[in-house]
Design an enzyme around this catalytic site. Structure first.
Site, PDB file in Angstrom:
ATOM      1  CE  LYS A  57      -6.043   2.429  -0.777  1.00  0.00           C
ATOM      2  NZ  LYS A  57      -6.678   2.064   0.716  1.00  0.00           N
ATOM      3  CE  LYS A  94      -3.609   3.227   2.559  1.00  0.00           C
ATOM      4  NZ  LYS A  94      -4.768   2.452   3.605  1.00  0.00           N
TER       5      LYS A  94
HETATM    6  C1  PBG Z   1      -7.062   3.913   4.470  1.00  0.00           C
HETATM    7  C2  PBG Z   1      -7.645   3.276   3.545  1.00  0.00           C
HETATM    8  C3  PBG Z   1      -6.890   4.132   2.888  1.00  0.00           C
HETATM    9  C4  PBG Z   1      -8.178   3.986   1.447  1.00  0.00           C
HETATM   10  C5  PBG Z   1      -8.639   2.377   1.818  1.00  0.00           C
HETATM   11  N1  PBG Z   1      -8.312   2.351   3.417  1.00  0.00           N
HETATM   12  C6  PBG Z   1      -6.782   5.640   2.596  1.00  0.00           C
HETATM   13  C7  PBG Z   1      -5.671   6.263   2.658  1.00  0.00           C
HETATM   14  O1  PBG Z   1      -5.582   5.214   3.672  1.00  0.00           O
HETATM   15  O2  PBG Z   1      -5.845   7.486   3.318  1.00  0.00           O
HETATM   16  C8  PBG Z   1      -7.921   4.403   0.220  1.00  0.00           C
HETATM   17  C9  PBG Z   1      -8.895   3.722  -0.719  1.00  0.00           C
HETATM   18  C10 PBG Z   1      -8.915   4.837  -1.828  1.00  0.00           C
HETATM   19  O3  PBG Z   1      -9.269   6.071  -2.074  1.00  0.00           O
HETATM   20  O4  PBG Z   1     -10.523   4.511  -2.945  1.00  0.00           O
HETATM   21  N2  PBG Z   1      -6.643   2.770   6.346  1.00  0.00           N
END
Ligand code: PBG
Length: 324
Positions: A247, A194
């Site tokens: 991601k 991520k």
């Molecule tokens: C945070 C989380 C995020 C997303 C999913 N879980 C955002 C972040 O890390 O600030 C983003 C998903 C998206 O942008 O569609 N735990």
């Protein structure tokens, strides 16, 4: 010319016969934003076509999507500000609307597959995925909260736990907590690679979960790094993850491919909010054909190696497939 690649493209039937990558509704996971209350369906301004739903409004929507062949849903809670605190205690509160919604969904649709999010940010007054102390994001002190959240979600009927927090050691810690509490069949889809991305903006708008100070670069990965994704994936694999996620998806197709080549468990891709928002905006202006653009984007993620894709286009794309 002995070789003319165009011969294999000369008709729709031949093109289809030699098509290398297939994609169907069974490969889609639909992220959904949930809000407490009744009769709520609020459009998210930076993510048109997507809403914060109250559970009563969501049920018929899910039924419609299931009729299109979409069976897996990743639910995220939009928590009222006054319920947020530094330790995210609302995340495992018994009467929490998020946990109640899972119970309701399972009871209404026994064949559904429910995925949850494990991280502090939707419930945290600091807007970070872990505990914050003196500006630092604490790792080991965060793990027991993640464990508690995951066990509460499993109790509510969740099939797949989705740790999105990027704390070190969380997959092993959650796996152990689930097993001790008897949830040996609850899966973990780990957000393994991520990245600290610019493409999460609309999601943070949807949950009002942007960090109150600083950024997420001490826990989310540097977009420049690919070998580090192998390290993160290996740790999650060894700690007991059932599936590994990359991601965002679109800027990281090489990472999806890399994990697919190196791990023999399913690889998933999260086609995040900002990636979808770009297409909505361009299509609204008439600059892109929406149907063609989403089809090509999702296909590219499958071609890179994603077994399943989390995407805000799930309903629209499943509708396209049905009408093909
Ligand atoms: C945070 C989380 C995020 C997303 C999913 N879980 C955002 C972040 O890390 O600030 C983003 C998903 C998206 O942008 O569609 N735990």
């Amino acid at each position: 010319m002995n070789t003319r690649p165009r011969r294999n493209r000369k008709s729709a039937a031949i093109r289809s016969m030699v098509e290398e990558t297939k994609i169907g509704a069974e490969h889609l996971i639909y992220p959904i934003f949930l809000k407490d209350g009744k009769g709520v369906k609020e459009e998210i301004s930076s993510l048109p076509n997507n809403y914060r739903w109250s559970i009563d409004q969501l049920l018929p929507e899910i039924e419609a999507c299931m009729n299109l062949g979409v069976f897996t849903y990743d639910i995220f809670p939009a928590v009222e500000e006054h319920l947020k605190d530094q330790v995210a205690s609302y995340s495992y509160a018994d009467d929490n609307f998020y946990l109640n919604a899972f119970r309701k969904l399972k009871e209404t649709f026994p064949e559904i597959v429910l995925m949850s999010d494990v991280a502090l940010d939707p419930y945290s007054s600091d807007g970070h995925d872990g505990l914050v102390k003196n500006g630092q994001i604490l790792n080991d002190e965060t793990l027991p909260i993640l464990n508690r959240m995951a066990v509460a979600q499993a109790q509510a009927g969740v099939d797949i736990i989705g740790p999105s927090d990027m704390m070190d050691g969380r997959v092993g810690s959650i796996r152990e907590a689930l097993d001790i509490n008897g949830f040996i069949n609850v899966s973990i889809m780990s957000y393994s690679a991520k990245y600290a991305s610019a493409f999460y903006g609309p999601f943070r708008d949807a949950l009002n979960s942007a960090p109150k100070s600083g950024d997420k670069k001490t826990y989310q990965m540097n977009p420049a790094n690919k070998r580090e994704a192998l390290l993160e994936a290996e740790l999650d694999f060894l700690e007991g993850a059932d599936m590994l996620m990359v991601k965002p998806a679109l800027c990281y197709l090489d990472v999806i491919h890399l994990l697919k080549e190196n791990f023999n468990i399913p690889i998933t891709a999260y086609n995040v909010s900002g990636e979808c928002a770009m297409v909505y905006a361009a299509a609204e202006k008439g600059w892109l054909n929406y149907d063609l653009a989403i089809s090509e984007m999702l296909l590219s993620m499958r071609r890179a190696g994603a077994d399943a894709i989390l995407t805000y286009f799930a309903k629209d794309f499943a509708t396209l497939l049905k009408n093909k």
